[in-house]
Design a protein around this motif. Structure first.
Motif, mmCIF file in Angstrom:
data_model
loop_
_atom_site.group_PDB
_atom_site.id
_atom_site.type_symbol
_atom_site.label_atom_id
_atom_site.label_comp_id
_atom_site.label_asym_id
_atom_site.label_seq_id
_atom_site.Cartn_x
_atom_site.Cartn_y
_atom_site.Cartn_z
ATOM 1 N N ALA A 1 0.828 -1.200 0.000
ATOM 2 C CA ALA A 1 0.000 0.000 0.000
ATOM 3 C C ALA A 1 0.870 1.261 0.000
ATOM 4 O O ALA A 1 0.566 2.238 -0.672
ATOM 5 C CB ALA A 1 -0.906 -0.004 1.229
ATOM 6 N N TYR A 2 1.963 1.192 0.754
ATOM 7 C CA TYR A 2 2.827 2.361 0.922
ATOM 8 C C TYR A 2 3.310 2.907 -0.422
ATOM 9 O O TYR A 2 3.521 4.110 -0.570
ATOM 10 C CB TYR A 2 4.007 1.963 1.807
ATOM 11 C CG TYR A 2 4.983 3.071 2.077
ATOM 12 C CD1 TYR A 2 4.684 4.069 3.006
ATOM 13 C CD2 TYR A 2 6.194 3.131 1.414
ATOM 14 C CE1 TYR A 2 5.576 5.093 3.253
ATOM 15 C CE2 TYR A 2 7.092 4.147 1.659
ATOM 16 C CZ TYR A 2 6.779 5.130 2.579
ATOM 17 O OH TYR A 2 7.647 6.141 2.821
ATOM 18 N N ASP A 3 3.471 2.001 -1.406
ATOM 19 C CA ASP A 3 3.924 2.440 -2.728
ATOM 20 C C ASP A 3 2.999 3.477 -3.336
ATOM 21 O O ASP A 3 3.398 4.235 -4.229
ATOM 22 C CB ASP A 3 3.994 1.247 -3.703
ATOM 23 C CG ASP A 3 5.139 0.313 -3.358
ATOM 24 O OD1 ASP A 3 5.908 0.646 -2.441
ATOM 25 O OD2 ASP A 3 5.241 -0.740 -4.010
ATOM 26 N N THR A 4 1.742 3.516 -2.875
ATOM 27 C CA THR A 4 0.804 4.462 -3.475
ATOM 28 C C THR A 4 0.653 5.739 -2.638
ATOM 29 O O THR A 4 -0.076 6.638 -3.035
ATOM 30 C CB THR A 4 -0.596 3.826 -3.654
ATOM 31 O OG1 THR A 4 -1.119 3.510 -2.348
ATOM 32 C CG2 THR A 4 -0.539 2.568 -4.497
ATOM 33 N N TYR A 5 1.297 5.796 -1.491
ATOM 34 C CA TYR A 5 1.151 6.999 -0.663
ATOM 35 C C TYR A 5 2.025 8.124 -1.214
ATOM 36 O O TYR A 5 3.139 7.880 -1.679
ATOM 37 C CB TYR A 5 1.553 6.713 0.800
ATOM 38 C CG TYR A 5 0.669 5.686 1.487
ATOM 39 C CD1 TYR A 5 -0.525 5.254 0.909
ATOM 40 C CD2 TYR A 5 1.034 5.142 2.711
ATOM 41 C CE1 TYR A 5 -1.324 4.312 1.535
ATOM 42 C CE2 TYR A 5 0.233 4.199 3.347
ATOM 43 C CZ TYR A 5 -0.939 3.780 2.748
ATOM 44 O OH TYR A 5 -1.714 2.849 3.364
ATOM 45 N N ARG A 6 1.541 9.339 -1.105
ATOM 46 C CA ARG A 6 2.302 10.453 -1.663
ATOM 47 C C ARG A 6 3.226 11.026 -0.595
ATOM 48 O O ARG A 6 2.777 11.411 0.481
ATOM 49 C CB ARG A 6 1.366 11.537 -2.200
ATOM 50 C CG ARG A 6 2.045 12.366 -3.283
ATOM 51 C CD ARG A 6 1.163 13.439 -3.860
ATOM 52 N NE ARG A 6 0.021 12.918 -4.621
ATOM 53 C CZ ARG A 6 -0.785 13.731 -5.315
ATOM 54 N NH1 ARG A 6 -0.594 15.038 -5.340
ATOM 55 N NH2 ARG A 6 -1.803 13.224 -5.968
ATOM 56 N N THR A 7 4.501 11.084 -0.906
ATOM 57 C CA THR A 7 5.486 11.534 0.076
ATOM 58 C C THR A 7 6.234 12.733 -0.491
ATOM 59 O O THR A 7 7.454 12.707 -0.660
ATOM 60 C CB THR A 7 6.447 10.395 0.429
ATOM 61 O OG1 THR A 7 6.988 9.857 -0.781
ATOM 62 C CG2 THR A 7 5.743 9.281 1.180
ATOM 63 N N THR A 8 5.465 13.769 -0.820
ATOM 64 C CA THR A 8 6.045 14.995 -1.339
ATOM 65 C C THR A 8 5.068 16.112 -1.002
ATOM 66 O O THR A 8 3.902 15.849 -0.692
ATOM 67 C CB THR A 8 6.230 14.929 -2.865
ATOM 68 O OG1 THR A 8 6.534 16.235 -3.359
ATOM 69 C CG2 THR A 8 4.964 14.443 -3.563
ATOM 70 N N THR A 9 5.553 17.337 -1.050
ATOM 71 C CA THR A 9 4.620 18.460 -0.859
ATOM 72 C C THR A 9 4.056 18.943 -2.193
ATOM 73 O O THR A 9 3.380 19.966 -2.245
ATOM 74 C CB THR A 9 5.325 19.633 -0.164
ATOM 75 O OG1 THR A 9 6.469 19.993 -0.946
ATOM 76 C CG2 THR A 9 5.758 19.257 1.239
ATOM 77 N N GLN A 10 4.351 18.199 -3.260
ATOM 78 C CA GLN A 10 3.779 18.578 -4.554
ATOM 79 C C GLN A 10 2.361 18.043 -4.652
ATOM 80 O O GLN A 10 2.155 16.842 -4.733
ATOM 81 C CB GLN A 10 4.615 17.996 -5.688
ATOM 82 C CG GLN A 10 6.014 18.576 -5.773
ATOM 83 C CD GLN A 10 6.755 18.042 -6.986
ATOM 84 O OE1 GLN A 10 6.153 17.511 -7.902
ATOM 85 N NE2 GLN A 10 8.070 18.176 -6.970
ATOM 86 N N PHE A 11 1.407 18.933 -4.606
ATOM 87 C CA PHE A 11 0.015 18.529 -4.802
ATOM 88 C C PHE A 11 -0.757 19.732 -5.300
ATOM 89 O O PHE A 11 -0.232 20.852 -5.317
ATOM 90 C CB PHE A 11 -0.591 17.979 -3.501
ATOM 91 C CG PHE A 11 -0.734 18.997 -2.409
ATOM 92 C CD1 PHE A 11 -1.911 19.734 -2.277
ATOM 93 C CD2 PHE A 11 0.313 19.247 -1.516
ATOM 94 C CE1 PHE A 11 -2.033 20.690 -1.276
ATOM 95 C CE2 PHE A 11 0.178 20.195 -0.519
ATOM 96 C CZ PHE A 11 -0.987 20.928 -0.389
ATOM 97 N N LYS A 12 -1.994 19.503 -5.716
ATOM 98 C CA LYS A 12 -2.842 20.603 -6.165
ATOM 99 C C LYS A 12 -3.972 20.799 -5.161
ATOM 100 O O LYS A 12 -4.452 19.824 -4.572
ATOM 101 C CB LYS A 12 -3.424 20.287 -7.549
ATOM 102 C CG LYS A 12 -2.330 20.211 -8.625
ATOM 103 C CD LYS A 12 -2.882 19.835 -9.989
ATOM 104 C CE LYS A 12 -1.755 19.751 -11.000
ATOM 105 N NZ LYS A 12 -2.221 19.310 -12.332
ATOM 106 N N PHE A 13 -4.394 22.053 -4.991
ATOM 107 C CA PHE A 13 -5.534 22.312 -4.101
ATOM 108 C C PHE A 13 -6.840 22.023 -4.829
ATOM 109 O O PHE A 13 -7.081 22.538 -5.923
ATOM 110 C CB PHE A 13 -5.533 23.766 -3.638
ATOM 111 C CG PHE A 13 -4.471 24.053 -2.603
ATOM 112 C CD1 PHE A 13 -4.528 23.462 -1.344
ATOM 113 C CD2 PHE A 13 -3.401 24.914 -2.883
ATOM 114 C CE1 PHE A 13 -3.562 23.720 -0.385
ATOM 115 C CE2 PHE A 13 -2.425 25.161 -1.925
ATOM 116 C CZ PHE A 13 -2.501 24.571 -0.678
#
Lengths: 396, 478
Positions: free
Chosen positions: A370-382
């Motif tokens: 599951a962890y492979d799909t978690y996002r580990t960055t601050t790059q995202f869209k609001f």
């Protein structure tokens, strides 16, 4: 061929004149002569109009193919009609594609036109087309699928009926090449996925939602308990001794229901653990998979709708949701961009925004890797989803 | 008997070939035994209002189709059928019941088959036999399709007759794995059907259960300019060579071969096959610069016209080809298309967009990927790139050697219902490479491992693992 109850077969002497291990008919004899003459010599092809292909050989010969959509489940009567058409226009040759379409191959443009007109004129007495031409290029071709309630013992939904309903609402996309890229829809009526829908642009998947019931009276007689226990990928099944209503003690199993993911593997191994349920069963939708290596790597489909209800005979919720996804994609994606590539470019948060599909906890993976799909960055869209979290956390 | 001598059984180009007339069961009058008017008036014996809804709408209706088969069977009469005359009607009746109950009415399995085979037939029984006696048993026969599913109508009409006479007249064209499927035979008709298939139609059953499943392939060289391996022939040869493995289950679970002629993967080998054979080239993409210019000038529709249903504006080679190249190995200076082929990853995009200007390379072979499967049990897997390039020639001995190594290992180590891809995960890719006797290469991974938990082998560590704690303590007291 033989007639009578047993035909050639002699039940008293079953091995007499038996032929085995002959394999399939050799493919070469099934090829039209023009295909034989140009085998391995093809130079290029063109899609002349939706459903019509022209292939050009280095010998100078051209073949014209008219592709028609077909249900996967067909009758002898239907195949005989296909044979009549193939005899009339194609010298008695015809082929099927991997996505259940039938292809009629002719050697001239005139024949192709007459053939196409004939095909499109044929309708069932109920009103549907018998042989709709289409399914080439940037379109939606045949939905490959499984047996469902028609002919399977483990389904969580029907296949042929659901697929017919979805085909009807996507028909224009079959007839026209208006999409940003090809879009492949597939359907499997349970997790066994004999239809292997796990790499499709849109996959419809029958899903159970209630843990198996245990038929204590027969379980130990019809199943091997260690195999039932081992069948569970989550170790949620344990052997037990139980007392039946009449006081007899029998060996059986119990399911840790909190750990059940409703995969049905226990039922595949043992008929005494049925899962099917009128209210529990439904259809999940996965999206963004592909098998081609074109531009990007092959991709798995991702769960975008965890469950929709079974609504025979027309499955309006499933149809509506599929159309929602296809229309959002058709409107927003760039040329050549497959659905999964579009979602990856705009970000899955944008995918949920543009399609209007709700994002709920069900879509967060909690199985292996599951962890492979978690996002580990601050790059995202609001998006609204993000504001809802900020609000819930007391941040805004 | 082997297939030897049967290679031209249905070959209309060869004198003395078999025709429908040689094998037919029904007369012309029996085949055309109802009118369109009768079909319009025809009512099956059950009320099926929900199923009838599915006769509406443009897509070909399964229900309408089954109804005409039902009428045809009625008019034939039970005396002209070995399978139950009313099976199509009862099938629709049971479907309607499932639409009401929203649960299936097919019972769990039942082990049946034909003598000497462990696969190819799947048992199916109704759990509502009193209501629907004509489908009390409705078994499936998987029948091995010819490579890439070309047929002569003689052969198909023969299939229709036997399916209708001894079964239900209902088929799948085709099953998900590729077989021609007969749905709905009662138990006592299985052997007679098998006899007719092998004797008269010259075709065998396909795979089911824990065996080699019926191999399948794309259209290949028959009608595609991209095919770099002879998918039909390879599929046929491997199917024939492994007949025993196909008919007599001895594996931990199913095993699938799929043959794709190019990386477009029309037969989904990379998603679905335990062993995926995919044609590739190793030299340079062949470029016709004049044709490239014709595309740029708008004289030829890009992608063979696949996008013609919408106005996407004029073709822009920079935007649509050069910039989308995944390895950025192409350039266009307004006059000449250049490809740095050493950096090309053969994704096929540029060739798909400009099929008249670009052709796959001429030095062709295949790559092998292993381990794809659907989710049950450990989750879905795609095939892992394992052998980057091989030449092979009929009878494909070098491929068979690999198959045999893989099966020996899997049959030795695989657990019940463990697919090859899961076994590779359990033992690690490294062990699989030892089985195949090939070295590791960076192409096998998306990126190197990020954990350093390497299972070093004793023999590769100087001095091995045997040490003496007493000697150690002389230098390092407790």
């Amino acid at each position: 061929m033989s007639k009578g109850k047993f035909g050639y077969y002699d039940p008293e002497n079953p091995m007499k004149d038996r032929i085995t291990d002959i394999g399939p008919p050799h493919y070469w004899q099934m090829f039209p002569p023009i295909i034989r003459r140009n085998y391995g010599k093809w130079l290029y092809h063109e899609i002349l109009e939706p459903g019509v292909l022209m292939h050009v050989s280095e010998t100078g010969e051209k073949v014209y193919t008219v592709r028609v959509g077909q249900p996967r489940l067909v009758t002898a009567e239907n195949i005989r009609e296909i044979c009549d058409i193939a005899d009339k226009y194609c010298d008695g040759y015809v082929r099927w594609t991997t996505r259940n379409a039938v292809e009629f191959i002719v050697d001239s443009e005139e024949k192709m036109k007459a053939l196409k007109e004939d095909l499109e004129s044929r309708k069932h007495v109920g009103g549907s087309y018998k042989f709709p031409v289409g399914g080439t290029g940037a379109s939606i071709t045949g939905i490959v699928h499984t047996q469902g309630w028609f002919h399977c013992h483990t389904p969580a939904t029907d296949a042929s009926g659901l697929v017919k309903s979805v085909h009807d609402v996507l028909f224009d996309y079959f007839k026209n090449m208006t999409l940003p890229a090809k879009l492949r829809v597939s359907m499997a009526c349970c997790l066994n996925m004999c239809g292997a829908v796990h790499c499709s642009d849109i996959a419809l998947l029958g899903y159970h939602r209630k843990p198996p019931m245990i038929d204590d009276e027969v379980l130990d007689k019809v199943c091997e308990i260690p195999l039932v226990v081992a069948a569970c990928p989550l170790g949620a099944i344990r052997p037990v001794k139980v007392e039946l209503e009449d006081g007899t003690k029998v060996n059986s199993v119990r399911v840790n229901e909190q750990r059940c993911m409703f995969c049905g593997n226990c039922y595949t191994m043992c008929m005494a653990t049925p899962l099917a349920d009128k209210e529990g069963d439904g259809v999940a939708i996965l999206a963004g998979g592909k098998i081609s290596n074109r531009i990007t790597h092959p991709k798995f489909s991702k769960v975008v709708v965890p469950i929709l209800p079974n609504e025979p005979p027309r499955w309006p919720s499933v149809c509506k949701t599929v159309v929602q996804i296809v229309e959002a994609y058709a409107k927003d994606a760039r040329k050549y961009e497959r659905l999964g590539d579009w979602a990856a470019r705009i970000g899955w948060e944008r995918f949920f925004e543009k399609t209007g599909l709700p994002f709920t906890w069900h879509i967060l993976d909690d199985y292996r890797l599951a962890y492979d799909t978690y996002r580990t960055t601050t790059q995202f869209k609001f998006t609204e989803h993000a504001w809802a979290v900020s609000k819930a956390a007391g941040g805004i | 008997m082997s297939a030897e001598g049967q290679e031209h059984l249905w070959d209309k180009e060869v004198e003395g070939h078999r025709t429908y007339e040689d094998v037919r069961i029904f007369t012309d009058e029996q085949l055309k035994n109802y009118t369109e008017e009768e079909l319009k008036e025809f009512k099956i014996k059950h009320d099926t209002p929900m199923a009838d809804e599915l006769e509406k709408g443009p897509w070909p209706s399964v229900i309408s189709d089954i109804k005409r088969e039902a009428l045809h069977r009625r008019k034939l009469g039970q005396e002209n059928l070995q399978g139950p005359m009313e099976c199509c009607e009862d099938l629709l009746g049971q479907l309607e019941l499932s639409y009401i109950d929203m649960e299936t009415h097919w019972k769990h399995g039942g082990i049946i088959g034909v003598f000497g085979y462990g696969g190819g037939v799947i048992g199916r029984y109704s759990d509502a036999q009193e209501k629907f006696p004509a489908i009390w048993a409705f078994h499936t026969l998987r029948i091995n399709q010819p490579s890439s599913k070309f047929y002569t109508t003689d052969y198909l009409r023969g299939m229709c007759d036997v399916c209708e006479y001894r079964g239900s007249g209902i088929m799948n064209m085709h099953g998900s794995t590729g077989d021609t499927v007969f749905l709905g035979a009662v138990t006592e008709q299985l052997e007679p059907i098998f006899f007719d298939l092998t004797h008269d139609l010259g075709v065998d059953l396909g795979g089911s259960g824990s065996n080699l499943r019926t191999p399948s392939c794309c259209i290949g060289k028959a009608r595609c300019e991209f095919a770099m391996i002879d998918t039909q022939d390879m599929c046929y040869e491997m199917t024939m060579h492994y007949q025993d493995e196909l008919h007599r289950p001895a594996f931990p679970y199913k095993f699938k071969f799929k043959f794709d002629g190019c990386p477009n993967c029309c037969v989904a080998s990379i998603a679905r096959a335990d062993m995926s054979y995919i044609g590739i080239w190793r030299d340079n993409i062949r470029i016709d610069q004049e044709a490239v210019k014709a595309y740029v000038a708008g004289e030829i529709a890009p992608n063979a016209g696949a996008f013609s249903g919408r106005d996407w504006g004029p073709f822009d080679i920079q935007k649509e080809v050069i910039d989308l190249c995944p390895s950025k190995c192409m350039s266009w200076d307004g006059n000449e298309l250049k490809i740095n082929d050493a950096e090309c990853v053969r994704c096929m995009h540029c060739i798909n967009v400009m099929p008249r200007a670009l052709r796959v390379g001429a030095d062709q072979g295949l790559c092998l990927c292993f381990g794809a499967k659907a989710p049950i049990l450990e989750g879905a897997q795609m095939s892992t790139l394992t052998i980057p390039f091989m030449y092979t020639e009929k009878p494909y001995d070098n491929l068979k050697e690999i198959v045999d190594k893989v099966w020996d290992w899997w049959m030795e180590e695989g657990k019940n219902r463990e697919r090859l891809g899961e076994l590779i995960q359990r033992f690690g890719l490294r062990q699989f490479l030892e089985v195949l006797e090939i070295p590791a290469m960076p192409q096998m991974v998306k990126e190197p491992r990020s954990n350093p938990y390497v299972f070093f082998k004793e023999e590769e560590v100087p001095g091995g693992w045997k040490r003496d704690i007493k000697e150690f303590r002389k230098k390092h007291p407790r």
